[in-house]
Design an enzyme around this catalytic site. Structure first.
Site, PDB file in Angstrom:
ATOM      1  N   HIS A 189       0.849  -1.188   0.000  1.00  0.00           N
ATOM      2  CA  HIS A 189       0.000   0.000   0.000  1.00  0.00           C
ATOM      3  C   HIS A 189       0.895   1.252   0.000  1.00  0.00           C
ATOM      4  CE1 HIS A 189      -2.563   3.120   1.841  1.00  0.00           C
ATOM      5  NE2 HIS A 189      -3.572   2.466   1.304  1.00  0.00           N
ATOM      6  N   PRO A 190       0.439   2.389  -0.541  1.00  0.00           N
ATOM      7  CA  PRO A 190       1.314   3.562  -0.659  1.00  0.00           C
ATOM      8  C   PRO A 190       1.958   4.059   0.637  1.00  0.00           C
ATOM      9  CG  PRO A 190      -0.566   3.837  -2.093  1.00  0.00           C
ATOM     10  CD  PRO A 190      -0.816   2.577  -1.311  1.00  0.00           C
ATOM     11  N   VAL A 191       1.363   3.817   1.801  1.00  0.00           N
ATOM     12  CA  VAL A 191       2.021   4.290   3.022  1.00  0.00           C
ATOM     13  C   VAL A 191       3.033   3.285   3.561  1.00  0.00           C
ATOM     14  CG1 VAL A 191       0.095   5.752   3.721  1.00  0.00           C
ATOM     15  CG2 VAL A 191       0.209   3.398   4.568  1.00  0.00           C
ATOM     16  N   LYS A 192       3.139   2.098   2.929  1.00  0.00           N
ATOM     17  CA  LYS A 192       4.081   1.097   3.414  1.00  0.00           C
ATOM     18  C   LYS A 192       5.506   1.448   2.982  1.00  0.00           C
ATOM     19  CE  LYS A 192       1.192  -1.757   5.486  1.00  0.00           C
ATOM     20  NZ  LYS A 192      -0.148  -1.445   5.008  1.00  0.00           N
ATOM     21  N   ILE A 193       6.435   0.574   3.319  1.00  0.00           N
ATOM     22  CA  ILE A 193       7.857   0.881   3.169  1.00  0.00           C
ATOM     23  C   ILE A 193       8.268   0.941   1.708  1.00  0.00           C
ATOM     24  CG2 ILE A 193      10.163  -0.007   3.750  1.00  0.00           C
ATOM     25  CD1 ILE A 193       8.674  -1.100   6.366  1.00  0.00           C
TER      26      ILE A 193
END
Length: 391
Positions: A189-193
């Site tokens: 997901h875009p907020v992941k690393i």
């Protein structure tokens, strides 16, 4: 000029990422092409696992892996109450019952002590879990050797929820290598690393498990003549061997994910630097970060604080949260304990079932954490916290 809003998480994309996606858009494959295998190999190799199986999102990875591990009607899955609901929902998708293990007071990861206690009681009651899903919360690994030892003793399978943890390690080995588990689930997901827009992946060292997950993601269909029932009708032939799903990742996503993997080490270094800056900047405030397990290095998906509520009275967590948002700091809360969600209360869970998880939830706030943050952003968060806390 107004001060820009600082989100709690944000993707970090560059021209190489854009070029990788454009290359796929100009190619013959938009889905199920060569970019998938490149991304799978990049993640598996980084983790040190034998197989990587790309899927549409992190929830799909948990669902397919749980099903491939044999979870079904009449079985039980245990996970942490401090996680996104997908960790528990995966069990319910398989028709299994779900229960929770309370968290450690310092790290908010699954408590090995509570797990051992619960297993002893479940053995007496004949309610042992078939699958346990430890959640590497905020990027920090659970105590996997101890959980593995309990798995060997009580006979459950282990599916790591490593959605927060790519880039971290434990006991000198990379999270996701599956040394102490059957499989590990990752999210992009875009907020992941690292991100593939949406997307997920299972890493595993089990050949048969990898094959079954790969089949389940594509309707339960195989084109492998050696796996078919009876003879193949010809090169066009395929068979649905079981009821699967359409959980496939596209080449567009995989190309982005593979490009991002080339930057994972740099992302991880910067996240660790930001975490160290926070530790220094927030020292002496009426709050505490999650405890750091010295046996590992967090992937630092999230930087969490817990307010010392008795020290900030009459302020409440909500007031501090809303003041920070008003100052342009995009704080969040991770997570509302799953057992307190209305859909889980209908299953018989109630307030008080998992006291450490509930106490954690009452105190926690997620601060901004992403590689593009600079040192001045950390100072801005510190100043906003001081103002929100009337310091």
């Amino acid at each position: 000029m107004s001060t820009p809003f600082l989100p709690y998480g944000r993707q970090s994309l560059d021209e190489a990422d854009i070029a990788a996606v454009v290359e796929v858009l100009k190619s013959d494959f938009l889905t199920q092409g060569p970019a998938i295998s490149r991304f799978e190999r990049a993640v598996a190799d980084w983790c040190g696992a034998k197989h990587g199986i790309a899927l549409a999102n992190g929830t799909a990875t948990l669902h397919c892996a749980a099903k491939a591990l044999g979870l079904g009607h009449g079985d039980v899955l245990w996970t942490s109450p401090i996680t996104f609901v997908a960790s528990a929902n995966a069990g319910r998708y398989c028709g299994a019952k779900v229960d929770f293990v309370d968290v450690d007071a310092g790290t908010a990861c699954m408590s090995v002590e509570r797990l051992a206690e619960k297993l002893r009681q479940a053995e007496k009651n004949g309610t042992l879990p078939k699958v346990v899903v430890p959640v590497h919360f905020a990027g920090q690994s659970c105590d996997m050797p101890q959980i593995h030892a309990l798995g060997q003793k009580y006979g459950f399978r282990i599916l790591e929820d490593a959605a927060h943890a790519l880039g971290g390690d434990y006991l000198g080995e990379r999270i996701g290598n599956c040394r102490w588990s059957d499989a590990a689930s990752h999210s992009f997901h875009p907020v992941k690393i690292v991100t593939s827009g949406e997307g997920g992946m299972i890493t595993t060292n089990d050949d048969e498990l990898a094959w079954r997950i790969g089949t389940l993601r594509t309707h339960g269909i195989t084109r492998d003549a050696d796996r078919m029932i009876g003879e193949s009708d010809g090169p066009w032939y395929y068979q649905q061997l079981e009821l699967g799903f359409n959980y496939r990742m596209t080449d567009i996503q995989a190309a982005l994910g593979a490009s991002q993997m080339a930057k994972l080490d740099a992302f991880a270094v910067r996240r660790r630097q930001i975490a160290d800056l926070y530790d220094q900047a927030l020292a002496g405030m009426p709050l505490r970060p999650l405890a750091r397990d010295t046996q590992g290095v967090s992937g630092w998906h999230l930087y969490m604080i817990r307010l010392n509520l008795e020290e900030i009275l009459p302020l409440t967590r909500r007031q501090v949260f809303e003041r920070l948002r008003g100052l342009g700091i995009g704080v969040n809360v991770h997570y509302i304990p799953v057992h307190l969600q209305p859909d889980y209360l209908k299953l018989g869970f109630k307030q008080g079932d998992f006291p450490e998880a509930e106490k954690y939830y009452e105190e926690c706030i997620t601060l901004p954490m992403f590689p593009a943050m600079n040192d001045a952003d950390v100072a801005r968060v510190r100043d906003a916290l001081a103002k929100a806390l009337n310091l």
